[in-house]
Design a protein around this motif. Structure first.
Motif, short mmCIF file in Angstrom:
data_model
loop_
_atom_site.label_atom_id
_atom_site.label_comp_id
_atom_site.label_asym_id
_atom_site.label_seq_id
_atom_site.Cartn_x
_atom_site.Cartn_y
_atom_site.Cartn_z
N PHE A 1 40.20 38.41 57.72
CA PHE A 1 39.92 38.69 56.31
C PHE A 1 41.09 38.21 55.47
O PHE A 1 42.25 38.47 55.79
CB PHE A 1 39.68 40.18 56.10
N GLN A 2 40.78 37.53 54.37
CA GLN A 2 41.81 37.01 53.48
C GLN A 2 41.82 37.83 52.20
O GLN A 2 40.91 37.72 51.37
CB GLN A 2 41.54 35.54 53.17
N PRO A 3 42.84 38.68 52.01
CA PRO A 3 42.86 39.56 50.84
C PRO A 3 43.25 38.84 49.56
O PRO A 3 43.83 37.74 49.59
CB PRO A 3 43.92 40.60 51.22
N ARG A 4 42.89 39.45 48.44
CA ARG A 4 43.29 39.00 47.11
C ARG A 4 44.00 40.16 46.40
O ARG A 4 43.58 41.29 46.50
CB ARG A 4 42.09 38.55 46.27
N THR A 5 45.08 39.84 45.70
CA THR A 5 45.86 40.87 45.03
C THR A 5 45.00 41.61 44.00
O THR A 5 44.25 41.00 43.25
CB THR A 5 47.07 40.25 44.33
N ILE A 6 45.12 42.94 44.00
CA ILE A 6 44.36 43.78 43.07
C ILE A 6 45.25 44.10 41.88
O ILE A 6 46.30 44.75 42.03
CB ILE A 6 43.87 45.06 43.76
N ARG A 7 44.84 43.64 40.71
CA ARG A 7 45.58 43.92 39.47
C ARG A 7 44.76 44.75 38.49
O ARG A 7 45.33 45.45 37.66
CB ARG A 7 46.01 42.62 38.79
N THR A 8 43.45 44.64 38.57
CA THR A 8 42.57 45.34 37.64
C THR A 8 41.47 46.04 38.42
O THR A 8 41.30 45.84 39.63
CB THR A 8 41.94 44.35 36.64
N ALA A 9 40.70 46.87 37.70
CA ALA A 9 39.56 47.54 38.33
C ALA A 9 38.53 46.53 38.80
O ALA A 9 37.89 46.71 39.85
CB ALA A 9 38.93 48.52 37.34
N ARG A 10 38.38 45.46 38.07
CA ARG A 10 37.44 44.42 38.48
C ARG A 10 37.88 43.76 39.78
O ARG A 10 37.06 43.43 40.64
CB ARG A 10 37.32 43.38 37.37
N ASP A 11 39.19 43.58 39.96
CA ASP A 11 39.69 43.03 41.22
C ASP A 11 39.35 43.95 42.39
O ASP A 11 39.05 43.49 43.49
CB ASP A 11 41.21 42.82 41.15
N ALA A 12 39.40 45.26 42.16
CA ALA A 12 39.07 46.21 43.22
C ALA A 12 37.61 46.08 43.63
O ALA A 12 37.28 46.09 44.82
CB ALA A 12 39.37 47.64 42.76
N VAL A 13 36.71 45.94 42.64
CA VAL A 13 35.29 45.78 42.96
C VAL A 13 35.05 44.47 43.69
O VAL A 13 34.29 44.41 44.66
CB VAL A 13 34.46 45.85 41.66
N THR A 14 35.72 43.41 43.25
CA THR A 14 35.57 42.11 43.91
C THR A 14 36.05 42.17 45.36
O THR A 14 35.40 41.65 46.27
CB THR A 14 36.35 41.03 43.15
N THR A 15 37.19 42.83 45.59
CA THR A 15 37.72 42.95 46.95
C THR A 15 36.75 43.71 47.84
O THR A 15 36.52 43.32 49.00
CB THR A 15 39.08 43.67 46.91
N ALA A 16 36.16 44.78 47.33
CA ALA A 16 35.20 45.54 48.13
C ALA A 16 33.98 44.70 48.45
O ALA A 16 33.47 44.72 49.58
CB ALA A 16 34.79 46.81 47.37
#
Length: 299
Positions: free
Chosen positions: A177-192
């Motif tokens: 799995f290749q993670p992406r840095t979470i900076r915003t709430a939208r990033d959290a939803v995208t990561t999930a």
């Protein structure tokens, strides 16, 4: 013409930057296109339209929040967030993108598809799963040329097949799995959403029923809740997700940015609800036994 390789994908997906002018405050910005990881491990990036002007996003609609990007290596069409830029004045600008990628192998349909239904580079017109591949529809499989493992050969006295290839229900190895840095709430939803797709879930979309806290995601046979707040999830949050999933005869998964209370973990263990904590580096971390099993085995 040779099929696109993973190196070609990296070169094509190098982030491009375009100047963006805010019509509200007249500030000038430089916007770089984000790069998203496909399930096969290759990078995927949208092509920005330099000729079109950015559009002010005033009324949000879920269908406008996502774009379909085909992978240049495995040809999946995955859905990713539409490129946006938040200006310091408070204006949200939607960055225009061009049409489909220039790959000649891009399928015409806009739905997610599996590698077994498309041409595989260097393997002829079609790629068939080996004897150990999972026959379930929609399950992601890594082509032998990308995973580094050679196809399983029929068992014979000279070339006996490995035990993992002959065992019923054996799965092909998944890429890391290749993670992406979470900076915003939208990033959290995208990561999930990316993590669920990496686990093997298909057709990820926004849930029809809004949860009490956070954002709801749905897939085939699954309901997921993403809580990007700084408040640890409580037992009531876990119970509401479990009850909603029960009414739809679906499994459920909970993602939290701030973690869980001890009572919430105990309740999740009783109900067999997988709990994940979203690391700010973008790596979901399992915090109970059901989550460990789901992360290790997928679907």
């Amino acid at each position: 013409m040779r099929p696109p390789s993973r190196r070609d994908a990296w070169e094509w997906a190098m982030p491009e930057s375009v100047p963006v002018h805010c019509p509200a405050c007249r500030r000038e910005h430089i916007y770089a296109a984000p790069v998203y990881p496909c399930a096969c491990g290759a990078p995927t990036a949208p092509r920005l339209d330099r000729a079109a002007e950015p559009v002010v996003s005033e009324h949000r609609a879920w269908d406008d929040e996502w774009i379909a990007l085909p992978c240049t290596v495995c040809h999946r069409r995955n859905h990713w967030p539409h490129p946006e830029l938040g200006c310091p004045c408070g204006t949200v600008l939607r960055i225009p993108v061009t049409g489909p990628t220039p790959s000649s192998h891009t399928p015409a349909s806009g739905t997610d598809s599996t590698p077994g239904s498309k041409p595989t580079p260097g393997k002829g017109p079609t790629a068939r799963p080996g004897p150990g591949a999972d026959p379930a529809p929609g399950a992601d499989a890594v082509p032998p040329s990308e995973s580094g493992a050679s196809p399983a050969r029929p068992a014979s006295p000279a070339h006996p097949a490995p035990a993992s290839a002959t065992r019923p229900g054996a799965r092909a190895a998944r890429p890391a799995f290749q993670p992406r840095t979470i900076r915003t709430a939208r990033d959290a939803v995208t990561t999930a959403a990316v993590y669920l797709r990496w686990l093997g879930y298909q057709g990820i979309r926004r849930a029809d029923q809004r949860p009490p806290n956070g954002i709801g995601l749905a897939a085939h046979g699954l309901l997921a809740q993403v809580d990007p707040t700084v408040r640890p999830a409580a037992p009531r949050d876990v119970e509401c997700l479990w009850l909603t999933a029960m009414t739809e005869s679906a499994d459920c998964v909970y993602f939290s940015l701030a973690g869980y209370t001890d009572d919430a973990r105990s309740q999740a263990d009783t109900l067999r609800v997988p709990l994940f904590v979203l690391d700010l580096t973008g790596l979901p971390r399992p915090v109970n036994t059901p989550a460990d099993e789901l992360s290790a085995d997928g679907v």
